[in-house]
Design a protein around this motif. Structure first.
Motif, PDB file in Angstrom:
ATOM      1  N   LEU A 108      31.937  56.391  15.602  1.00 47.90           N
ATOM      2  CA  LEU A 108      31.422  55.860  15.402  1.00 47.90           C
ATOM      3  C   LEU A 108      31.251  55.276  17.525  1.00 47.90           C
ATOM      4  N   ARG A 109      30.254  54.850  17.513  1.00 44.27           N
ATOM      5  CA  ARG A 109      30.420  54.835  19.031  1.00 44.27           C
ATOM      6  C   ARG A 109      28.644  53.550  19.056  1.00 44.27           C
ATOM      7  N   GLY A 110      28.591  53.566  20.450  1.00 46.43           N
ATOM      8  CA  GLY A 110      28.282  52.658  21.754  1.00 46.43           C
ATOM      9  C   GLY A 110      27.989  51.172  20.399  1.00 46.43           C
ATOM     10  N   ALA A 111      29.041  50.490  20.620  1.00 45.57           N
ATOM     11  CA  ALA A 111      28.830  49.192  19.817  1.00 45.57           C
ATOM     12  C   ALA A 111      27.539  48.331  20.704  1.00 45.57           C
ATOM     13  N   GLY A 112      27.172  47.410  19.732  1.00 41.50           N
ATOM     14  CA  GLY A 112      26.761  46.998  20.666  1.00 41.50           C
ATOM     15  C   GLY A 112      26.801  45.648  19.989  1.00 41.50           C
ATOM     16  N   GLN A 113      25.851  44.283  20.458  1.00 40.98           N
ATOM     17  CA  GLN A 113      26.019  42.618  20.139  1.00 40.98           C
ATOM     18  C   GLN A 113      24.787  42.210  19.733  1.00 40.98           C
ATOM     19  N   MET A 114      24.010  41.737  19.114  1.00 42.33           N
ATOM     20  CA  MET A 114      22.930  41.814  18.139  1.00 42.33           C
ATOM     21  C   MET A 114      22.924  40.268  19.320  1.00 42.33           C
ATOM     22  N   VAL A 115      21.511  39.972  20.065  1.00 45.52           N
ATOM     23  CA  VAL A 115      21.137  39.306  20.711  1.00 45.52           C
ATOM     24  C   VAL A 115      19.963  38.324  20.249  1.00 45.52           C
ATOM     25  N   ARG A 116      19.295  37.396  20.245  1.00 44.32           N
ATOM     26  CA  ARG A 116      18.748  36.791  19.574  1.00 44.32           C
ATOM     27  C   ARG A 116      17.377  36.138  20.661  1.00 44.32           C
ATOM     28  N   TYR A 117      16.438  36.554  20.558  1.00 47.48           N
ATOM     29  CA  TYR A 117      14.878  37.287  21.083  1.00 47.48           C
ATOM     30  C   TYR A 117      14.026  35.500  20.707  1.00 47.48           C
ATOM     31  N   THR A 118      13.682  35.469  21.796  1.00 41.06           N
ATOM     32  CA  THR A 118      12.858  34.389  20.954  1.00 41.06           C
ATOM     33  C   THR A 118      11.656  34.796  20.399  1.00 41.06           C
ATOM     34  N   PRO A 119      11.277  34.047  19.269  1.00 41.28           N
ATOM     35  CA  PRO A 119       9.829  34.409  19.103  1.00 41.28           C
ATOM     36  C   PRO A 119       8.785  34.166  19.755  1.00 41.28           C
ATOM     37  N   ILE A 120       7.759  35.376  19.301  1.00 41.37           N
ATOM     38  CA  ILE A 120       6.298  34.734  20.355  1.00 41.37           C
ATOM     39  C   ILE A 120       5.971  33.533  19.746  1.00 41.37           C
ATOM     40  N   THR A 121       5.711  32.478  18.600  1.00 38.93           N
ATOM     41  CA  THR A 121       5.542  31.921  18.253  1.00 38.93           C
ATOM     42  C   THR A 121       5.956  30.500  19.026  1.00 38.93           C
ATOM     43  N   GLU A 122       7.506  30.726  19.618  1.00 41.56           N
ATOM     44  CA  GLU A 122       7.766  29.634  19.817  1.00 41.56           C
ATOM     45  C   GLU A 122       8.047  29.968  21.126  1.00 41.56           C
ATOM     46  N   ARG A 123       7.489  30.342  22.149  1.00 43.85           N
ATOM     47  CA  ARG A 123       8.033  30.557  23.676  1.00 43.85           C
ATOM     48  C   ARG A 123       7.578  29.928  24.051  1.00 43.85           C
ATOM     49  N   ALA A 124       7.858  28.716  24.856  1.00 46.77           N
ATOM     50  CA  ALA A 124       7.690  27.635  26.044  1.00 46.77           C
ATOM     51  C   ALA A 124       6.300  28.300  26.857  1.00 46.77           C
ATOM     52  N   GLY A 125       5.022  27.853  26.580  1.00 44.90           N
ATOM     53  CA  GLY A 125       3.721  27.895  27.295  1.00 44.90           C
ATOM     54  C   GLY A 125       2.870  28.288  26.687  1.00 44.90           C
ATOM     55  N   ILE A 126       2.844  28.911  25.436  1.00 45.73           N
ATOM     56  CA  ILE A 126       2.144  29.884  24.801  1.00 45.73           C
ATOM     57  C   ILE A 126       1.429  29.525  24.073  1.00 45.73           C
ATOM     58  N   LYS A 127       0.403  29.756  23.834  1.00 42.57           N
ATOM     59  CA  LYS A 127       0.106  29.710  22.952  1.00 42.57           C
ATOM     60  C   LYS A 127      -0.391  30.434  21.117  1.00 42.57           C
ATOM     61  N   ILE A 128       0.635  30.207  20.918  1.00 43.77           N
ATOM     62  CA  ILE A 128       0.398  31.863  19.159  1.00 43.77           C
ATOM     63  C   ILE A 128       1.385  30.788  18.789  1.00 43.77           C
ATOM     64  N   GLU A 129       0.195  30.652  16.971  1.00 43.46           N
ATOM     65  CA  GLU A 129       0.864  30.140  15.864  1.00 43.46           C
ATOM     66  C   GLU A 129       1.150  31.140  14.815  1.00 43.46           C
ATOM     67  N   LYS A 130       0.412  32.156  14.989  1.00 39.84           N
ATOM     68  CA  LYS A 130       1.381  32.662  13.665  1.00 39.84           C
ATOM     69  C   LYS A 130       0.062  34.601  14.495  1.00 39.84           C
ATOM     70  N   ALA A 131       1.679  35.359  14.244  1.00 42.99           N
ATOM     71  CA  ALA A 131       1.727  36.848  14.145  1.00 42.99           C
ATOM     72  C   ALA A 131       1.424  37.432  13.306  1.00 42.99           C
ATOM     73  N   ALA A 132       1.004  38.461  13.375  1.00 47.24           N
ATOM     74  CA  ALA A 132       1.194  39.452  12.490  1.00 47.24           C
ATOM     75  C   ALA A 132       1.492  40.916  12.424  1.00 47.24           C
ATOM     76  N   ALA A 133       2.334  41.997  12.356  1.00 45.48           N
ATOM     77  CA  ALA A 133       2.202  43.411  12.519  1.00 45.48           C
ATOM     78  C   ALA A 133       1.917  44.092  11.873  1.00 45.48           C
ATOM     79  N   VAL A 134       1.133  45.041  11.890  1.00 46.38           N
ATOM     80  CA  VAL A 134       0.802  46.678  10.669  1.00 46.38           C
ATOM     81  C   VAL A 134       1.797  47.768  11.241  1.00 46.38           C
ATOM     82  N   SER A 135       2.808  47.693  10.705  1.00 47.63           N
ATOM     83  CA  SER A 135       3.614  49.544  10.937  1.00 47.63           C
ATOM     84  C   SER A 135       3.964  49.830   9.797  1.00 47.63           C
ATOM     85  N   ALA A 136       4.536  51.163   9.477  1.00 44.62           N
ATOM     86  CA  ALA A 136       4.705  51.987   8.872  1.00 44.62           C
ATOM     87  C   ALA A 136       6.503  52.049   9.086  1.00 44.62           C
TER      88      ALA A 136
END
Lengths: 419, 419
Positions: free
Chosen positions: A228-256
Motif C-alpha cells: 500500500l502507498r499514498g494514503a490520503g484522507q477524503m476532504v469535503r467538497y462543496t456541492p455545486i448546488t450549495e455554493r454561495a452566490g451560485i444559483k444552481i439547484e439541480k445538476a446532473a451528469a451523464v457518464s459511464a
C-alpha cells in the motif's frame, strides 16, 4: 435577464498536438463535425488550462477545477481518487490508499512489486480479501479492484489520519516494511497499525489461495501480498448546488466512467449511465445524448455530458480512432441541438485536458473550448479545433475556475460580488 | 514520448516600448536576425509577465520566477540579492544588507549619504574593512564592493534575525542612528548590536584611511563610514534538480553576470563563464554559444544561456546599441542551431524583463517569448518582436511560473497532478 440552462459536453483528452502523419493537423481538426461547426455561428472560442498552463491534469483534478473547486488548494492526493475510479464511494474522513498485488518470498522479501503486472485474478482476490478482512481495530476496510496488478483500499472509521508511511518500499529485494506514523498523534499511530495489519494479513490470506497455486504452477509469480502507498484522507467538497452566490439547484451528469461519476457525485450532481454507455469508444453516443436531452427538458440547471472514448483512443496513440470518435460525439451533439431549445442554453464543448496521441498521456497544453450561447460575441472560426481556437478565439486563455465562472455568468446564475 | 532537452536563452531586458526615433518600432523589431526568425516555422509566440502584469521585476525576482520559484511568496528582500550581485555566495540563514560609503563629521552627523557618489577607492576600502573587521560577536562579517558608493555586507553566524532597523537614516544633517531590533527576540537584539557595531567600527577604520586623506586634499567628501539598510535573511530555494514532480537531473547556466550566476547556483545549476564572456555588450557571444552547445551535447537536461548586453544598452538609453547586440545574439543562436539536434530540443528565447531604452530602467511590460519545439502549433509571425508576439502569438499571455511549467511539459519532464 432570465436564467439559462447550462450544458457542458466534455470529450475526455480532446486536445492534441500537431500529428506528423496528419501533416501537422490534429484529429479534432480533421474530424468531420457539421453539428459542432454549425454552433460556431453563435459561439466564442478560446483556450482553457484546466489547472494552469503546463500543469498536467488528472481526470480528477481537471473535473474538480471544471466545476469550481481548486485542486491546487484542496486535494487529498491520488489515493482517494484512485479509489473512486475503482468504484468506491468515499465520505469525508475516509482514508484511501493505492495498492499493488505483489510477490514476496517466505521471509516477506519483495520479489516483484507488481506480481508480473498481469493479474487477471484481481477481482477474485479482491472479493476474497473483502470477505475475510472486513475490519481492523474497529475500522471498516474495503478493497477495490483496478487494472492489471492495481487495487485501492478504503479505511473508514473514527480517529484516522493520512500521515502514515507506505508498506510499498518502491524497491525489490527488501522486506516489506510496517507502516509508520509520520506525526506523533494517536490518529496516525492507529492508522499506521491498521495499514500494517492490512498488508500482513493480505499475505496470510493470499499466500495459499488456490488461484495463486495455479499461478505458480503456470510459472507466474504469485500475487501473494497487497503493498500500500499514498494514503490520503477524503476532504469535503462543496456541492455545486450549495455554493454561495451560485444559483444552481439541480445538476446532473451523464457518464459511464467510474472516476467521473464519482467526482460528479462528490460535487453534488445526480449521475446517470444510460444503457449502452460503456466509457469506451464503443459507447452508445445517442443513448447518452437522449438522456442529456431528457435532463435538459426536465429542467436541470446544469447538465454535464462526458465522453471517454477520445481519451482512450489517445492513450492508444490512435489518431484515426480519436478522429472517428469525435465524429460520433458530433452526432450526439447534433441530436441534442435538434431536440432542445438552444435559445435557452449556454452550451460548452471542450476537453478536461489534452491527451496527444503522440504522447499517449495527459499533457499540460491548454484545451480548445467553445461556448455557444445566445449572448456571446461570435468568432471568425469555421472549424472548431486547437488551431482555430488559437487563431480566431477571442475568449483568450482561461485557467482553472475561470471557465465555470464565465459559463455561470452567461447563464445569469451568479450573484454580484460587491455593491 | 521521450524526454526532450531544454535550452532557455535570455537577452536581459530584451523587451522594449515603441521608440520614437524608430518611428515607433523597437530595437528587437528592426534587428536583422535571420536565425531567430527561421525558428518561427516551428515556434509558438506569446507574451510573458515575469512576475505579473505591471510588476517591474529585478533581475533576481525575474530569474527566480523564470525557474519556478515564486518571489511574491518567497523573497528575502534586496539585501541578499545585492550581495549575490556583488559576488557573495550566501547560505540560508545569512543576513545581508545593502550599504553606502557616506560622509559624516566628527560628531557622526551625516553630511553626504553617498560620499559624493564617485568612490573609485571602493574596492580598496572594502578590502581594508574585510582585513580589519572580520568578526563581531562571533559572527563572520564580510563586505562586498559594488558600483560607485555602493557595497553589501553579509553576516554569517548562529542566532541572527533580519528584523533590525537601518543605520542609514535616509537623510542628511542627523546623527547616525544605532540599529534597533524590530521585534523583542534575542536574535534581533544580537543582530542589531552587530549592525550597529559594523557601522561605528567602519567609521573608526575609515576616518583616518590614507585614501580618505587624499580625497579631502582633492576637495572630495571622505568616504568615512558605511551606512547599512535593508537587512534580509537568505532563504533556501529548492534546486530545480530536486523539485517534486519535475524530471531535471542536470542543469547548467552560461553567464558572466554575478547576480545571474548567483541566482542560477542557488537554484541548483552548474554555472559556466567561458573565456571572453564579459557580461557586457563586448562579450564573446560565440564563446558562450560554443559552451552552450557543449553542455547540450553532454546531455544536460536544462541549459540556460544569458546575455546581459541588451539590458546594458537599454540602461544607457541607446537603441542602436541594443539593436546591434540583438544581432549578435542572433549569431549565437545561429551557431547553436547549426550544432545541436533541434529535433530533440525545446528552445525558448525571451527576456527576463522589459527595459525600454526610453525609460532606461526595468518596467512591468510583458516580454515577448518564443518557444521553438517539434511539438508546438506554430504561429503566423514572420519577425520575432514585441509586435508580432502581440499580433500573431497564440501562446497567450503567460505569467510567472507558467512559462517554465509550459516548457517542462513540452519537454515531457513533469508528472501528472492527479489520477
Amino acid at each position: 435577464m432570465r436564467k439559462l440552462q447550462i450544458l457542458i459536453v466534455v470529450a475526455d483528452g480532446l486536445g492534441d498536438r500537431p500529428v506528423p502523419q496528419y501533416g501537422g493537423a490534429t484529429p479534432l481538426e480533421l474530424a468531420v463535425k457539421p453539428n459542432i461547426n454549425s454552433l460556431l455561428r453563435n459561439a466564442v472560442l478560446g483556450l482553457w488550462d484546466p489547472i494552469a498552463p503546463g500543469i498536467r491534469p488528472g481526470s480528477d483534478t481537471a473535473h474538480l477545477s471544471l466545476f469550481g473547486e481548486d485542486p491546487l488548494k484542496k486535494y487529498p492526493g491520488r489515493g482517494p481518487f484512485e479509489a473512486i475510479g475503482a468504484g468506491a464511494e468515499l465520505k469525508p474522513g475516509d482514508i484511501a490508499l493505492r495498492g499493488n498485488f505483489a510477490t514476496v518470498d517466505e521471509n516477506m522479501v519483495i520479489l516483484d512489486r507488481r506480481a508480473g503486472r498481469k493479474v487477471p485474478e484481481n477481482k477474485e482476490f479482491v472479493e476474497y480479501l473483502n470477505s475475510n478482512l472486513g475490519e481492523v481495530e474497529g475500522a471498516e476496510v474495503r478493497f477495490y479492484s483496478a487494472t492489471e496488478h492495481r487495487l485501492a483500499v478504503v479505511i473508514r472509521g473514527e480517529g484516522l489520519s493520512p500521515e502514515v508511511t507506505d508498506t510499498d518500499p518502491h524497491e525489490v529485494g527488501v522486506k516489506v516494511p510496517p507502516s509508520r506514523p509520520k506525526v506523533n498523534t494517536p490518529e496516525a499511530e492507529k492508522t499506521a497499525r491498521i495499514v500494517t495489519e492490512i498488508t500482513f494479513r493480505s499475505h496470510q490470506l493470499l499466500k495459499d489461495h488456490p488461484l495463486n497455486k495455479e499461478r505458480v504452477k503456470r510459472g507466474l509469480p504469485p500475487a501473494n501480498i497487497v503493498l500500500l502507498r499514498g494514503a490520503g484522507q477524503m476532504v469535503r467538497y462543496t456541492p455545486i448546488t450549495e455554493r454561495a452566490g451560485i444559483k444552481i439547484e439541480k445538476a446532473a451528469a451523464v457518464s459511464a466512467t467510474a472516476m467521473i461519476k464519482g467526482v460528479c457525485r462528490l460535487l453534488g450532481m445526480e449521475v446517470y449511465t444510460p444503457l449502452g454507455a460503456t466509457g469506451g469508444v464503443d459507447t452508445d453516443v445517442i443513448a447518452k445524448a437522449r438522456r442529456t436531452v431528457e435532463l435538459i427538458k426536465e429542467g436541470y440547471d446544469l447538465v454535464y455530458l462526458h465522453f471517454k472514448g477520445t481519451d482512450a483512443a489517445s492513450h492508444d496513440g490512435n489518431p484515426d480512432l480519436k478522429k472517428s470518435f469525435i465524429e460520433r460525439v458530433d452526432e450526439a451533439i447534433g441530436y441534442i441541438v435538434q431536440n432542445v431549445d438552444t435559445g435557452n442554453l449556454v452550451m460548452v464543448f471542450t476537453g478536461d485536458h489534452t491527451t496527444p496521441v503522440s504522447v499517449r498521456d495527459h499533457t499540460g497544453d491548454p484545451v480548445p473550448v467553445m461556448i455557444a450561447a445566445p449572448n456571446v460575441f461570435s468568432d471568425r472560426a469555421k472549424n472548431f479545433s486547437e488551431r482555430d481556437a488559437r487563431l480566431f478565439g477571442t475568449l483568450g486563455r482561461l485557467r482553472g475556475n475561470d471557465l465555470i465562472r464565465v459559463v455561470l455568468d452567461l447563464a445569469n446564475r451568479v450573484e454580484k460580488f460587491g455593491a
